[in-house]
Structure formats: C-alpha cells, structure tokens
Design an enzyme around this catalytic site. Structure first.
Site, mmCIF file in Angstrom:
data_model
loop_
_atom_site.group_PDB
_atom_site.id
_atom_site.type_symbol
_atom_site.label_atom_id
_atom_site.label_comp_id
_atom_site.label_asym_id
_atom_site.label_seq_id
_atom_site.Cartn_x
_atom_site.Cartn_y
_atom_site.Cartn_z
ATOM 1 N N HIS A 373 0.799 -1.235 0.000
ATOM 2 C CA HIS A 373 0.000 0.000 0.000
ATOM 3 C C HIS A 373 0.822 1.271 0.000
ATOM 4 C CE1 HIS A 373 -3.992 -1.827 0.896
ATOM 5 N NE2 HIS A 373 -3.240 -2.774 1.422
ATOM 6 N N LYS A 564 -8.672 13.659 5.103
ATOM 7 C CA LYS A 564 -7.773 12.501 5.034
ATOM 8 C C LYS A 564 -6.782 12.661 6.168
ATOM 9 C CE LYS A 564 -6.562 13.791 0.750
ATOM 10 N NZ LYS A 564 -6.475 12.691 -0.170
ATOM 11 N N ARG A 565 -5.958 11.626 6.429
ATOM 12 C CA ARG A 565 -4.919 11.786 7.435
ATOM 13 C C ARG A 565 -4.060 13.010 7.100
ATOM 14 N NH1 ARG A 565 -4.550 7.884 11.706
ATOM 15 N NH2 ARG A 565 -2.601 8.921 12.181
ATOM 16 N N LYS A 570 0.618 14.490 1.634
ATOM 17 C CA LYS A 570 -0.737 14.779 1.158
ATOM 18 C C LYS A 570 -0.956 16.288 0.965
ATOM 19 C CE LYS A 570 -2.619 10.688 3.556
ATOM 20 N NZ LYS A 570 -3.297 9.836 2.541
ATOM 21 N N THR A 672 -8.590 6.608 -1.734
ATOM 22 C CA THR A 672 -9.928 6.038 -1.914
ATOM 23 C C THR A 672 -10.972 7.118 -1.651
ATOM 24 O OG1 THR A 672 -9.655 5.187 0.329
ATOM 25 C CG2 THR A 672 -9.486 3.601 -1.465
ATOM 26 N N LYS A 676 -14.758 8.350 -3.425
ATOM 27 C CA LYS A 676 -16.020 8.625 -2.718
ATOM 28 C C LYS A 676 -16.556 10.008 -3.089
ATOM 29 C CE LYS A 676 -14.066 5.757 0.874
ATOM 30 N NZ LYS A 676 -13.276 5.772 2.129
HETATM 31 C C1 OX2 Z 1 -3.000 3.721 2.372
HETATM 32 C C2 OX2 Z 1 -2.367 4.507 1.244
HETATM 33 O O1 OX2 Z 1 -1.646 5.590 1.767
HETATM 34 C C3 OX2 Z 1 -3.469 5.013 0.306
HETATM 35 O O2 OX2 Z 1 -2.924 5.665 -0.808
HETATM 36 C C4 OX2 Z 1 -4.337 3.859 -0.163
HETATM 37 O O3 OX2 Z 1 -5.454 4.322 -0.866
HETATM 38 C C5 OX2 Z 1 -4.818 3.034 1.021
HETATM 39 O O4 OX2 Z 1 -3.732 2.619 1.822
HETATM 40 C C6 OX2 Z 1 -5.572 1.787 0.585
HETATM 41 O O5 OX2 Z 1 -4.838 1.067 -0.341
HETATM 42 N N1 OX2 Z 1 -1.134 2.655 5.231
HETATM 43 N N2 OX2 Z 1 -2.175 3.240 4.680
HETATM 44 C C7 OX2 Z 1 -2.034 3.193 3.358
HETATM 45 O O6 OX2 Z 1 -0.896 2.584 3.097
HETATM 46 C C8 OX2 Z 1 -0.355 2.234 4.298
HETATM 47 C C9 OX2 Z 1 0.901 1.521 4.498
#
Ligand code: OX2
Length: 838
Positions: A373, A564-565, A570, A672, A676
C-alpha cells in the site's frame, strides 16, 4: 458426543418478534429487547438503551442468514478468502445493515411509530474506529463486496479495546482523547470463548528426533496468551450471504493464573494477566509503521497466529489432511502487518503437523498473496533481528531457512551478483540487522499487487524491482475500489433515490450501469434536480457545523473539501498556501470579484508527528484570521472540523463541490477518498498520482482539474537538484504568502511558531510544494471560472458521478477472485430456523 440431530431438533416456523418484519412485530421487538436485554422500560431508558434495543432488533433479523452462511461453508469444500488485516475501519453498522437487509424504511417507520426519533438513535452508535485511514477502510469496503458478491470470506483482525483516538482541537492544536468505543457494549459482536486459541511468545527452541528418527524442532515458550474471537456478521447487499469478521482479543489463560496462585504468587499471576491483555489494548495511531516497538510485533504475531490456527482447525473439520490447505483458503496479506504469517504457517505445518519442508513451502506460497500500500521508504516495515529473535525464536530460525533456500535460487540465476543478493535478502545487514517484512511477504506469496496502476508500476520499477525481475509473473495491479452501498446508498439517500427513479436499482450492485445516466446530462430538469440535491445536502452540513461547532458557513459557497490523514506528502499545507494567496488578493483589492468558497478540512495527525500537528495549527490559525477579517466579507471561510471519521465522511463526501487530491506525484499509492467524492458528484482538483490518474481517464480530462508535476518530472527535478529558494525568489505571490506566515501574522506576532514548517519548505521541501504552487493556483482559478457557470459545473458533476463504475469495490474484488484467489461465489440457501426440542 452429541446425540443425532434428528432427535434433538424440530423445525418451527418463526414469524415472531425475533424475525418478523411487519410494523407491529418490529415495534414489539424493540420494546421486548429494551425490557429483556437492556433491562429497562421506556420511562427510565436512555437514548443508548433505545439504540441498543433497535440494534438487537436488527441483529436478530440477520442471524438466520449468518448461521446459514457459516453452515454452508462448513458443509461444502468451497474455497474461503481470508483477509488478514491489522485494521478494519468498519464505520457504523446499523444503517448499513438496514440497507443491506432492504428494511431501512420499514424499520424507520417502526421506530417513529414507537414515538422515538430514528436519526437520534442512529447517531447513538459508537463507530468502531479500528483503523487509521485508507488501509483499514479498504478492508471494510472489501468485506462488504465479498459478502455482496456471495464470496465465502472471513476477515481476521484485532479487537482493539481502544481504537483510533478521538480528536479535539484546543487553541488550534490537536488533542488526543482515548476512544472508549466499548463503553456501552457492542451489540454487533458475539464472543466465542469456546473457539479460543493459544499463542506462544518468547522462550527457546529444542531440536529432537521423532519416533521415526526425523529431525524436528520444538518451541518452549516463555508465556502463552489466549486469543478469544469476537465475531461480527458482515451482510451482503440483498443476498443471503453474511460473512464473518473475526477479531481477536488477548487474555491470560486460566491455567497459568492457577499455577502461579498455587505457588503463592498471586500478584505475579494477576500481572501476567495484565501483560497478556495489553496486547490488544490499543491501536497504534500511525499510518506508518512503528519501528522496533515490541508490543506492535506482539500484536501482529498474536492475531496472525490465532487466525492461521483457526483456519487449520476449520480445514481439519472439513477434511483429514492439510496437504490441500491452499485449496481451502486464500489468505490475503493487507500490507506487511500480517507478513509474519508466512513463517507461522511454515511452523504450524512443519513443527506441529509434521509436513516436510518442501511440501509445506508449496502450500504456504500457494496460500498467501500480498498487497503493498505504500512506496514511502520510511513506511517499509522492518524488525530488529534481536527483538524478533527474543520474541519469536522459532520464527527467526524458519526465516533463516527460507532465506537460505531463496538466496540459493537467486545465486543460481545471478551467480556472483553479490549486491543483488544483499538487496534481495530477507535480512538487511547494512548496519544493525533487520528483518524486511516486505521481502518475507513477497517470497512467501504467489501474487503481489499494488493498489493503483501507477503504484504497481512504481513498485515494479523501484521498491520491489529485484523481485519483479525475478518473478514478473507474480505481479499484478488491483486498483482500489469503494463500496457504493455505504458511500452512496447509505450516505447519500437523496441522490440514490434520484438515480433509482431514472434507471432502477441495478446500479447498486453493478456500478458501471450508472453510465445510463449520461443520457440525462442534457436534460435541464434532471440537472436542476441534481443541483437541488447537492444544495440540500450542503445546507444540512451547514446546519450541522453551526450546531456542533458554532461556525456559520454559507451553503451557496463552493464547498472545497480536503479530508484525510494529515501528512506532509498529502500536502494540506499547499491548500493552506492557496487560501492565504486568495486572502492576500482580497486584502490588496477588497472589491475583487471572487467565487465564495468554504474550505473544509478534516483529519487526524499521528500523535508523534510534529509537522503534521503544526499543519493543523496553521490551518486553524489561518482560519482565525480569514474568518474574522471584515474585508473578507464572508467570501472565504476556513473550517477544520475535528475528529474526522467514517461517520463524518458519510456526511461530508455528498456535500462537497470540490475534492482536494493534491499529493506529490508518486507518493499516494491510490487514495480512496478521491473515489467517494467523485461518486457523489464532486469535481476533483488533483495531481497525476495514485488512482487520480485512472479517475481522470474515466471521467474525461475535461471534467478534472489537473495540475502539478508528473512522477517522472518529480524524479527528474530531484535528480537535477531541487532548490525551493529558486521558486521563492521567482514568484512574488508565493514569497508574499511565505513571508506573511514567517512574520507572525497568523500567530499573534509569534515568529517562531511556524518556523519549523516554513524552514522545512524553504530548505528542503521534500514534497515539492513550491514547485507545484503556481500550477495549483492557476488550476484553482479554472475551478472558479467553471463554478461561475452553473450549468457547466452541473454537467461536469453528473459526468463525474456516473462514470465512476470502475471504482466500485465489487470490480476490485472480482479481479482479486479471478486473478489471485481463484474463489467462486457460493449460493446460501435460507433454511428455516431449527430449534432444539424441549
Ligand atoms: C493507504 C495509502 O496511503 C493510500 O494511498 C491507499 O489508498 C490506502 O492505503 C488503501 O490502499 N497505510 N495506509 C495506506 O498505506 C499504508 C501503508
């Protein structure tokens, strides 16, 4: 032994308070549950009591499906997908279950006819915040799609007693409050103590020869911890399938306490209990790994061991041999957090079930698949070898053995390429020795995937390049998706209803069918309806913000949202720079004609991430100045809404006009939230990063506000030597913004407060905000022009939403099923409830 089923059971028809769906039955059931479960009558019941009574009423109506589903899987030899994830960010269950059962309106009426406020009760639910962000929420969307597509699946994870902290904002700073989500009980889970599992930690290993003279190893642990499963039904949309989310809680085994008690060490025994129960106390609130924290490794091993032992038990319940374990289960590793599973399955097969190494390795590789991820180098998990060996001595041996055999293969293919061998090794030996979890996952899996096309490509070229060269066939892309049930039907019922009126309800399970709505883009009445819905939802949000945060926002203004975080990559602070730019324009020319905008931010910062917390403070400080300057005349508003979570996401995505997806190209694996927003008719301003690229391809470049460097440009600029000062000196607008922050203008004259942030931009700017600044500002101006043309904007909004078919998690799950898991749907027949004879 249990007596034969026929003598014990008789079939009865149940059309009673426990399962009936008539209004009268539902009302009786709520009253009944209030009395018999909550032990209250209406006069003394709290809102929460009523919520619990309602939740049990709904749960009763899905138990039949749940039990039938479990039974169907046990009886047949179907392959079950096991999604292993340290995080599941499920969000509130009540509304989702009502929608998936197809009884939302009926239950709402029953509640109202009982004299209760449905919305008030619904809002009582504590959301299980067992995740940090995208990764945990993806797991939740995938559970929804698996069930909706009738794929047998179990989600395995950790039942944290404290989920992600609640965020408050005091004086502009983030404050973390513990999340006591279990305080009033959780009506959606069922504890299954009878299915508990023992997990070992620490100690040492011993070699011995078994009765056949085979060399074997046994593990003599220091401590044993008991894993107790808590099961939650995950119902599919309008199907009989209800899969299980099985979360493990750590407890001390009774036997240990008893032993200690016998030798008189009562306090020692109690302490043992405390130590054991600590393992599942709290979710680590970082979206990056916590290097070297023993408790975190304990959490990972704990839930993975419980889950694999559980699978083996289920498998042996259905057949005698573990030889075809991989035909029973497909295990997906959600990032490297569960990657220790590779060594654990080997240990279980070889040590505990006497399968020979080579066969065990085949089974293991055929069982696991790994999803990566993130490309951020600091986010790649590695464990100090010393810590690892102390906690999991047997696994360290197994990893050495795996590594030795693996590197043997590498050597055969690339003799004398010592650098490559060092790069590929499961052990990082460049300094202090570490175990590289992504390497363990890659070697132990038959499939490796990224979460968007660009991300997968970068994985292949960069982070996992050596593995890609070795095994190109293992790599596939699986672009993320989100569930339209929660993210449209539950969160945006008005929009769902408009769509239903036009094209029926098929789209809810086949999102690509939304394309049919393109036919209405030129229908002025439809556009008016579309606009009206957005307007109504924006007004609802404005009322909510007024009520809960005492801030006035103008529902006619453009709602520009970044939730978002909080993370530097970001680039929430790039958004802040634009706000200050607009503010400066107004100050220079107070009568300038600007499009009124409300900037809405939400998101949590990891408690130890100083810069992220300073970004929150900056946003709030800018808000204070901008919102209170009479020259602005309400044309700009900046709000940071505290405690962003799934529930608030459901409120804010439908209300957004503009979605901010502005990460530095190459840094956001997928995103994601971007999906949405777009599904709910927001337009995106974004970089060519993660899934933005694919969203833009789908909705059309003319319906997407693109800015910024591309990934190759980012790489090239870095290689050439990026100097943020060049941009600062060359761009007077940017210089004015930065100087204003430095001057203490937003910090009551304090020139030190934001210095770390300003300095990090001026001296490093790792995420290249300055390089993208002008392009971003120009692009925002295009947004303003487009928003001025109401009809044009509405067309773009409609086209965004209706072209989002690809980003349903159903599409993603179908791809996983076909290309990685080899899993098929299974029809679950509804059986009548069978009750034991008295
Ligand atoms: C997140 C990613 O940062 C994000 O871009 C992605 O959409 C999401 O995972 C689901 O795939 N922790 N969180 C993420 O990656 C990690 C490691």
């Amino acid at each position: 032994m249990n007596p034969p089923v026929e003598t014990l059971q008789q079939t009865i028809k149940v059309e009673d308070d426990r399962t009936g769906l008539s209004l009268e039955t539902l009302k009786r059931a709520i009253a009944d549950n209030l009395f018999y479960i909550q032990g209250k009558y209406p006069a003394i019941a709290t809102k929460n009591d009523f919520y619990m009574a309602l939740a049990y009423t709904v749960r009763d109506r899905l138990l039949q499906r749940w039990l039938n589903t479990t039974e169907t899987y046990l009886k047949s030899k179907v392959k079950v997908v096991c999604y292993l994830s340290a995080e599941f960010l499920m969000g509130p269950h009540l509304s989702n279950n009502l929608v998936n059962l197809g009884i939302y309106d009926q239950v709402r009426r029953a509640v109202e006819e009982s004299g209760l406020d449905f919305v008030e009760l619904r809002e009582q639910e504590e959301e299980p915040g067992l995740g940090n962000g995208g990764l945990g929420r993806l797991a939740a969307c995938y559970m929804d799609s698996l069930a909706s597509l009738e794929i047998p699946a179990i989600g395995y994870g950790i039942r944290y007693e404290f989920g992600i902290f609640d965020q408050e904002i005091r004086d502009g700073w983030q404050i973390e409050i513990t999340d006591k989500w279990l305080r009033y009980g959780n009506p959606w889970e069922i504890e299954r103590p009878e299915a508990s599992i023992d997990v070992k930690f620490g100690g040492y290993t011993q070699a011995y020869n078994d009765e056949n003279g085979h060399y074997r190893v046994r593990w003599i642990p220091d401590i044993i911890v008991k894993g107790v499963p808590y099961d939650t039904p995950i119902l599919g949309y309008k199907v009989n399938t209800a899969n299980t989310l099985r979360l493990w809680k750590a407890e001390a085994p009774e036997s240990f306490e008893f032993e200690a008690f016998n030798v008189g060490d009562y306090y020692g025994a109690v302490n043992e209990k405390v130590v054991a129960e600590n393992i599942t106390k709290v979710l680590y609130p970082n979206d990056e790994p916590i290097q070297g924290k023993q408790l975190r490794l304990q959490q990972q091993y704990f839930f993975v061991s419980c889950s694999l032992q559980d699978m083996i038990r289920l498998h042996l319940h259905r057949q005698d041999s573990l030889d075809n374990f991989h035909e029973s289960f497909a295990v997906q590793l959600n990032d490297t957090h569960p990657a220790i599973g590779v060594a654990e399955l080997m240990r279980l097969l070889v040590d505990e079930h006497q399968i020979d190494w080579d066969r065990a390795w085949q089974i293991t590789q055929n069982t696991f698949a790994y999803t990566n991820h993130t490309l951020l180098p600091e986010a790649l998990e590695k464990w100090p070898l010393s810590l690892f060996g102390r906690l999991l001595p047997r696994h360290l041996q197994i990893i050495y053995e795996i590594n030795q055999r693996f590197l043997g293969q590498v050597r055969a293919k690339y003799p004398d390429d010592h650098q490559r061998i060092a790069r590929l090794s499961l052990i990082d030996e460049s300094g202090e020795k570490y175990i590289r979890m992504a390497h363990l996952a890659s070697v132990g899996s038959h499939a490796i995937n990224g979460v968007a096309a660009l991300h997968t490509k970068l994985l292949q070229q960069d982070v996992l390049r050596d593995f890609y060269e070795l095994w190109p066939e293992k790599f596939t892309n699986k672009t993320n998706g989100v569930t339209p049930r929660r993210w449209i039907v539950v969160s945006n019922p008005k929009l769902a209803e408009l769509i239903n009126r036009k094209i029926g309800t098929n789209w809810i399970k086949h999102l690509e069918e939304l394309k049919q709505l393109e036919a209405f883009v030129e229908d002025a009445e439809f556009r008016q309806q579309w606009r009206q819905i957005k307007q109504d939802i924006k007004r609802d949000l404005a009322e909510y913000v007024k009520k809960n945060h005492a801030i006035d926002i103008n529902p006619q203004s453009l709602f520009d949202v970044q939730v978002k975080r909080i993370h530097e990559y970001k680039r929430q602070h790039l958004n802040a720079l634009y706000i200050i730019t607009l503010y400066n324009q107004i100050k220079q020319n107070p009568n300038i004609d600007v499009v009124p905008r409300t900037f809405i931010f939400g998101g949590k910062a990891a408690p130890g991430y100083f810069m992220a917390k300073l970004i929150i403070k900056l946003i709030n400080s800018v808000a204070q100045v901008v919102n209170n300057d009479p020259d602005v005349r309400e044309r700009l508003k900046v709000v940071f809404l505290p405690d962003y979570n799934v529930r608030f996401g459901q409120r804010v995505y439908p209300a957004a006009d503009l979605s901010e997806q502005i990460s530095t190209a190459g840094k956001e694996a997928s995103g994601t939230g971007n999906m949405k927003f777009s599904m709910n008719g927001a337009l995106t301003i974004g970089t060519l990063d993660g899934a933005n690229i694919e969203i833009r391809e789908e909705v059309g470049a003319e319906n997407f506000f693109l800015f910024g460097l591309t990934t190759p440009e980012v790489y090239a600029l870095k290689a050439k030597g990026y100097n943020p000062w060049d941009y600062y000196h060359a761009n007077s607008q940017l210089k004015t913004v930065i100087d204003l922050i430095s001057s203490g203008f937003f910090s009551h004259g304090d020139t030190n407060l934001f210095r770390p942030l300003v300095d990090s931009l001026l001296y490093h700017d790792q995420y290249m905000l300055f390089a993208d600044y002008q392009s971003y500002v120009d692009c925002q101006e295009q947004v303003n022009q487009a928003y001025r043309d109401e009809e044009k904007w509405t067309r773009m909004s409609i086209l965004n939403a209706v072209r989002m078919g690809k980003f349903s998690s159903d599409r993603a799950i179908r791809e996983y099923c076909q290309e990685i898991w080899n899993a098929q749907p299974v029809n679950v027949e509804m059986q009548e409830y069978v009750q034991p004879k008295p």
